[in-house]
Design an enzyme around this catalytic site. Structure first.
Site, mmCIF file in Angstrom:
data_model
loop_
_atom_site.group_PDB
_atom_site.id
_atom_site.type_symbol
_atom_site.label_atom_id
_atom_site.label_comp_id
_atom_site.label_asym_id
_atom_site.label_seq_id
_atom_site.Cartn_x
_atom_site.Cartn_y
_atom_site.Cartn_z
ATOM 1 N N ASN A 1 0.843 -1.196 0.000
ATOM 2 C CA ASN A 1 0.000 0.000 0.000
ATOM 3 C C ASN A 1 0.881 1.251 0.000
ATOM 4 O O ASN A 1 1.958 1.259 0.584
ATOM 5 C CB ASN A 1 -0.876 0.006 1.259
ATOM 6 C CG ASN A 1 -1.811 1.203 1.321
ATOM 7 O OD1 ASN A 1 -2.428 1.584 0.324
ATOM 8 N ND2 ASN A 1 -1.934 1.815 2.494
ATOM 9 N N HIS B 1 0.910 5.129 1.324
ATOM 10 C CA HIS B 1 0.198 5.950 2.314
ATOM 11 C C HIS B 1 0.809 7.349 2.351
ATOM 12 O O HIS B 1 2.034 7.488 2.444
ATOM 13 C CB HIS B 1 0.267 5.299 3.697
ATOM 14 C CG HIS B 1 -0.520 6.049 4.723
ATOM 15 N ND1 HIS B 1 -1.897 5.984 4.812
ATOM 16 C CD2 HIS B 1 -0.129 6.926 5.682
ATOM 17 C CE1 HIS B 1 -2.311 6.769 5.782
ATOM 18 N NE2 HIS B 1 -1.268 7.359 6.331
ATOM 19 N N SER C 1 4.863 6.863 2.398
ATOM 20 C CA SER C 1 5.425 5.567 2.786
ATOM 21 C C SER C 1 4.798 4.456 1.949
ATOM 22 O O SER C 1 3.602 4.508 1.658
ATOM 23 C CB SER C 1 5.088 5.251 4.256
ATOM 24 O OG SER C 1 5.370 6.325 5.107
ATOM 25 N N ASP D 1 -2.845 0.667 8.213
ATOM 26 C CA ASP D 1 -1.595 1.412 7.960
ATOM 27 C C ASP D 1 -0.504 1.071 8.965
ATOM 28 O O ASP D 1 0.255 1.942 9.417
ATOM 29 C CB ASP D 1 -1.865 2.930 7.981
ATOM 30 C CG ASP D 1 -2.862 3.351 6.914
ATOM 31 O OD1 ASP D 1 -2.882 2.713 5.841
ATOM 32 O OD2 ASP D 1 -3.631 4.293 7.158
HETATM 33 C C1 GRF Z 1 -2.700 8.906 -2.748
HETATM 34 O O1 GRF Z 1 -2.233 10.075 -2.128
HETATM 35 C C2 GRF Z 1 -2.625 7.725 -1.811
HETATM 36 O O2 GRF Z 1 -1.555 7.766 -0.942
HETATM 37 C C3 GRF Z 1 -3.917 7.878 -1.036
HETATM 38 O O3 GRF Z 1 -4.848 8.274 -2.006
HETATM 39 C C4 GRF Z 1 -4.189 8.999 -3.039
HETATM 40 C C5 GRF Z 1 -4.574 8.354 -4.331
HETATM 41 O O4 GRF Z 1 -4.161 9.099 -5.432
HETATM 42 N N1 GRF Z 1 -4.245 6.682 -0.312
HETATM 43 P P1 GRF Z 1 -4.325 8.523 -6.907
HETATM 44 O O5 GRF Z 1 -5.737 7.984 -7.032
HETATM 45 O O6 GRF Z 1 -3.298 7.456 -7.103
HETATM 46 O O7 GRF Z 1 -4.096 9.716 -7.784
#
Ligand code: GRF
Length: 210
Positions: free
Chosen positions: A104, A106, A133, A142
């Protein structure tokens, strides 16, 4: 060399998905994206997948989610599940069954600011540093071992600017972590991970190139 069979789970815009696709197409990551799955039929990332001829599946019904997702993973002998802006908490049966094969991204310097609204938390706390991260997914939100992080010194607390900066950081570090997984450099080991067979006690710090 055999390509790692991957599925990518998304919920929204899909900029990380597009960046991963570009890194696969350029040859940086030796994997095949068999399917993009969304829990939201309006997710823009679904169009990105279609534009790149990647099959898509939307699972909006919570009761069907676990069965359908594990069906896709098992039927296609998937090696890696990538959560790229996937805003739903995976069922514990999934995180346990596929332990060590879910990554994932984050938008914070974990373990700081787990959960939602990380940029808001950084702004409210006037944090000196912010970043992103990549971690292995476990049943606690997370909380799995963090593989790679990159940080920057916050010089402007405008939320849109922070969001843009964090996306930029994510686009740098996510492909690196995925490549390490695909190339067999990293493995989850209990609540830690190994890099080239050495157990690491803390995340690898990526130095930003700008
Ligand atoms: C990213 O910032 C990710 O870390 C968070 O949601 C956002 C998704 O962005 N969980 P995208 O859809 O990849 O543009």
């Amino acid at each position: 060399m055999k390509k790692t069979k991957t599925i990518v789970l998304i919920s929204g815009k899909g900029s990380n998905l597009l960046n991963i696709i570009n890194n696969v197409n350029s040859g940086f990551i030796n994997m095949e994206i068999l399917m993009v799955i969304s829990n939201n039929f309006k997710a823009n990332g679904l169009d990105i997948a279609k534009n790149h001829d990647i099959p898509t599946l939307t699972i909006e019904n919570n009761d069907e989610f676990e069965k359908k997702l594990s069906g896709v993973i098992d039927d296609n002998a998937i090696d890696l599940v990538v959560l790229a802006g996937f805003m739903k908490i995976l069922p514990e049966n999934i995180t346990k069954k596929y332990d060590g094969m879910i990554l994932n991204i984050h938008p914070s310097l974990l373990p700081k600011h787990k959960g939602l609204n990380t940029h808001r938390k950084v702004i409210e706390g006037r944090d000196k540093f912010h970043g992103a991260s990549v971690h292995y997914v476990t049943s606690k939100l997370d909380d799995g071992p963090v593989i790679i992080q990159a940080r920057y010194e916050v010089d402007n607390y405008d939320e849109d600017l922070i969001k843009k900066k964090i996306h930029d950081i994510e686009h740098q570090i996510f492909p690196i972590a995925i490549k390490w997984f695909v190339d067999g450099n990293i493995y989850k080991y209990k609540n830690k991970f190994t890099f080239n067979n050495e157990v690491l006690e803390c995340p690898i710090e990526h130095i930003l190139n700008h």
